[in-house]
Motif scaffolding. Structure first.
Motif, short mmCIF file in Angstrom:
data_model
loop_
_atom_site.label_atom_id
_atom_site.label_comp_id
_atom_site.label_asym_id
_atom_site.label_seq_id
_atom_site.Cartn_x
_atom_site.Cartn_y
_atom_site.Cartn_z
N LYS A 1 41.72 32.14 51.59
CA LYS A 1 41.63 30.75 52.06
C LYS A 1 43.00 30.40 52.61
N GLY A 2 43.07 30.22 53.92
CA GLY A 2 44.36 29.94 54.56
C GLY A 2 45.31 31.10 54.35
N LEU A 3 46.47 30.80 53.81
CA LEU A 3 47.47 31.84 53.56
C LEU A 3 47.33 32.50 52.19
N ILE A 4 46.37 32.04 51.40
CA ILE A 4 46.19 32.55 50.03
C ILE A 4 45.16 33.67 50.03
N THR A 5 45.51 34.80 49.43
CA THR A 5 44.60 35.93 49.31
C THR A 5 44.61 36.44 47.87
N VAL A 6 43.41 36.63 47.34
CA VAL A 6 43.25 37.21 46.00
C VAL A 6 42.37 38.44 46.17
N THR A 7 42.78 39.57 45.61
CA THR A 7 41.99 40.79 45.71
C THR A 7 41.61 41.32 44.33
N ALA A 8 40.48 41.99 44.29
CA ALA A 8 40.04 42.69 43.08
C ALA A 8 39.67 44.10 43.51
N LYS A 9 40.19 45.10 42.83
CA LYS A 9 39.99 46.47 43.31
C LYS A 9 38.56 46.96 43.20
N SER B 1 40.04 37.69 34.22
CA SER B 1 41.22 37.89 35.05
C SER B 1 40.97 37.45 36.49
N LEU B 2 39.84 37.87 37.07
CA LEU B 2 39.52 37.50 38.45
C LEU B 2 39.31 36.00 38.58
N ILE B 3 38.51 35.43 37.69
CA ILE B 3 38.25 33.99 37.76
C ILE B 3 39.55 33.20 37.55
N GLY B 4 40.37 33.64 36.62
CA GLY B 4 41.66 32.98 36.38
C GLY B 4 42.56 33.03 37.60
N ALA B 5 42.60 34.17 38.27
CA ALA B 5 43.42 34.29 39.48
C ALA B 5 42.90 33.37 40.58
N LEU B 6 41.58 33.32 40.74
CA LEU B 6 41.00 32.45 41.77
C LEU B 6 41.20 30.97 41.43
N LYS B 7 41.04 30.62 40.16
CA LYS B 7 41.27 29.23 39.77
C LYS B 7 42.73 28.85 39.98
N GLY B 8 43.63 29.77 39.67
CA GLY B 8 45.06 29.53 39.89
C GLY B 8 45.40 29.36 41.36
N ALA B 9 44.57 29.98 42.22
CA ALA B 9 44.77 29.88 43.67
C ALA B 9 44.05 28.67 44.27
N GLY B 10 43.33 27.91 43.42
CA GLY B 10 42.71 26.69 43.91
C GLY B 10 41.21 26.62 43.87
N LEU B 11 40.54 27.68 43.45
CA LEU B 11 39.08 27.66 43.39
C LEU B 11 38.63 26.81 42.20
N ASP B 12 37.65 25.95 42.43
CA ASP B 12 37.08 25.13 41.36
C ASP B 12 35.83 25.84 40.87
N PHE B 13 35.94 26.61 39.77
CA PHE B 13 34.81 27.38 39.27
C PHE B 13 34.84 27.39 37.73
N PRO B 14 33.80 27.05 37.05
CA PRO B 14 32.58 26.49 37.64
C PRO B 14 32.90 25.11 38.22
N PRO B 15 32.15 24.72 39.27
CA PRO B 15 32.46 23.45 39.93
C PRO B 15 32.37 22.28 38.97
#
Length: 67
Positions: free
Chosen positions: A31-39, A50-64
């Motif tokens: 999203k924009g300049l932010i990238t999160v990857t999972a191998k 770990s994945l959900i935490g990384a995405l939430k830290g990057a701004g994802l609202d989950f669960p909404p």
């Protein structure tokens, strides 16, 4: 596990994230300049957290959160 990833992808897409999987199986959330990857697709609870935490830290609202 596919249902969980489907839910995560749907939530990310609704919030403007681009989600794709490379030919090697790496998941890329951008999203924009932010990238999160999972191998790979998470398999264990720890990997999911770990994945959900990384995405939430990057701004994802989950669960909404409700409005």
């Amino acid at each position: 596990m596919a249902d969980r990833m489907d839910q995560l992808i749907a939530a990310a897409a609704r919030q403007g994230w681009s989600v794709r999987q490379t030919p090697r199986g790496v998941w890329v959330f951008r999203k924009g300049l932010i990238t999160v990857t999972a191998k790979r697709t998470p398999e264990t609870g720890r990997e999911w957290l770990s994945l959900i935490g990384a995405l939430k830290g990057a701004g994802l609202d989950f669960p909404p959160t409700g409005k």
